[in-house]
Design a protein around this motif. Sequence first.
Motif, PDB file in Angstrom:
ATOM      1  N   GLN A   4      50.146  48.918  48.165  1.00  0.00           N
ATOM      2  CA  GLN A   4      50.233  49.586  46.999  1.00  0.00           C
ATOM      3  C   GLN A   4      49.448  50.915  46.927  1.00  0.00           C
ATOM      4  O   GLN A   4      50.076  51.990  46.481  1.00  0.00           O
ATOM      5  N   ALA A  53      48.402  43.294  49.311  1.00  0.00           N
ATOM      6  CA  ALA A  53      49.258  43.843  48.550  1.00  0.00           C
ATOM      7  C   ALA A  53      48.775  45.057  47.606  1.00  0.00           C
ATOM      8  O   ALA A  53      49.578  46.054  47.641  1.00  0.00           O
ATOM      9  N   ARG A  54      47.566  44.951  47.016  1.00  0.00           N
ATOM     10  CA  ARG A  54      46.999  46.183  46.272  1.00  0.00           C
ATOM     11  C   ARG A  54      46.747  47.292  47.541  1.00  0.00           C
ATOM     12  O   ARG A  54      46.936  48.435  47.018  1.00  0.00           O
ATOM     13  N   HIS A 106      46.298  37.618  50.018  1.00  0.00           N
ATOM     14  CA  HIS A 106      47.788  38.222  49.804  1.00  0.00           C
ATOM     15  C   HIS A 106      47.709  39.366  48.787  1.00  0.00           C
ATOM     16  O   HIS A 106      48.110  40.439  48.855  1.00  0.00           O
ATOM     17  N   GLU A 107      47.046  39.031  47.563  1.00  0.00           N
ATOM     18  CA  GLU A 107      46.800  39.801  46.559  1.00  0.00           C
ATOM     19  C   GLU A 107      46.040  41.191  47.071  1.00  0.00           C
ATOM     20  O   GLU A 107      46.289  42.435  46.771  1.00  0.00           O
ATOM     21  N   ARG A 162      44.348  28.918  47.401  1.00  0.00           N
ATOM     22  CA  ARG A 162      43.812  29.888  46.630  1.00  0.00           C
ATOM     23  C   ARG A 162      43.427  31.156  47.658  1.00  0.00           C
ATOM     24  O   ARG A 162      43.540  32.321  47.101  1.00  0.00           O
ATOM     25  N   ARG A 180      46.293  33.175  48.678  1.00  0.00           N
ATOM     26  CA  ARG A 180      46.715  33.932  47.568  1.00  0.00           C
ATOM     27  C   ARG A 180      45.895  35.330  47.214  1.00  0.00           C
ATOM     28  O   ARG A 180      46.496  36.134  46.927  1.00  0.00           O
ATOM     29  N   MET A 181      44.513  34.861  47.180  1.00  0.00           N
ATOM     30  CA  MET A 181      43.511  35.888  47.063  1.00  0.00           C
ATOM     31  C   MET A 181      43.788  37.059  48.092  1.00  0.00           C
ATOM     32  O   MET A 181      43.741  38.424  47.861  1.00  0.00           O
TER      33      MET A 181
END
Length: 186
Positions: free
Chosen positions: A146, A142-143, A138-139, A132, A135-136
Amino acid sequence: KYLRGDVEILERPSVAIARSIYSPFDSQELVGRIMLRVDHALIHDEAASYSRASTLAMGLEVALVAAVVAIAVYFFSTRPIKAVSNELHRIRFDTGARLHVPACNRLDEIGTLVTDVNSLIASREDVLSTERQLRMEHEVAARKLQLIFEKSESGLLVLDDRGILESWNPACVRLLRLSPEQLPQS
């Protein structure tokens, strides 16, 4: 009839046996005779009855031992394992709950099994927590990428292995003065 020593055997040797009894004070004085008659039918019936009784007794002993073993297996193995299994089916892994070791099984194989399952649950929770967190992270990354890609004043574009335009940012469209019709449709 015939004599063998002091035992008189009748003509049908398997039917009767006769024996003379002499005085303990005078070995020549005959005080009586004992005659044994062999009743083969009675012996056969008694042996068959004894065999039936022995077979019945051994059958009952086997049944009793099997029942005691079944009861012992149920109370000392099956029931505790079933209780642990039921508890395992009700447990929620995201709550930090653990299985309870049955009091009478703390030092045996069932207690060891429950302890090992609790270790596996803890290990699984650690792995899920780490996943978890990753993943957080990584998110978030990624944001950020972006946002950098979209808000950059430099023109950025991504090409695939064949040189075909996969993505681009608004600054790239503006700097190359491309119209929406000139952009590949995605």
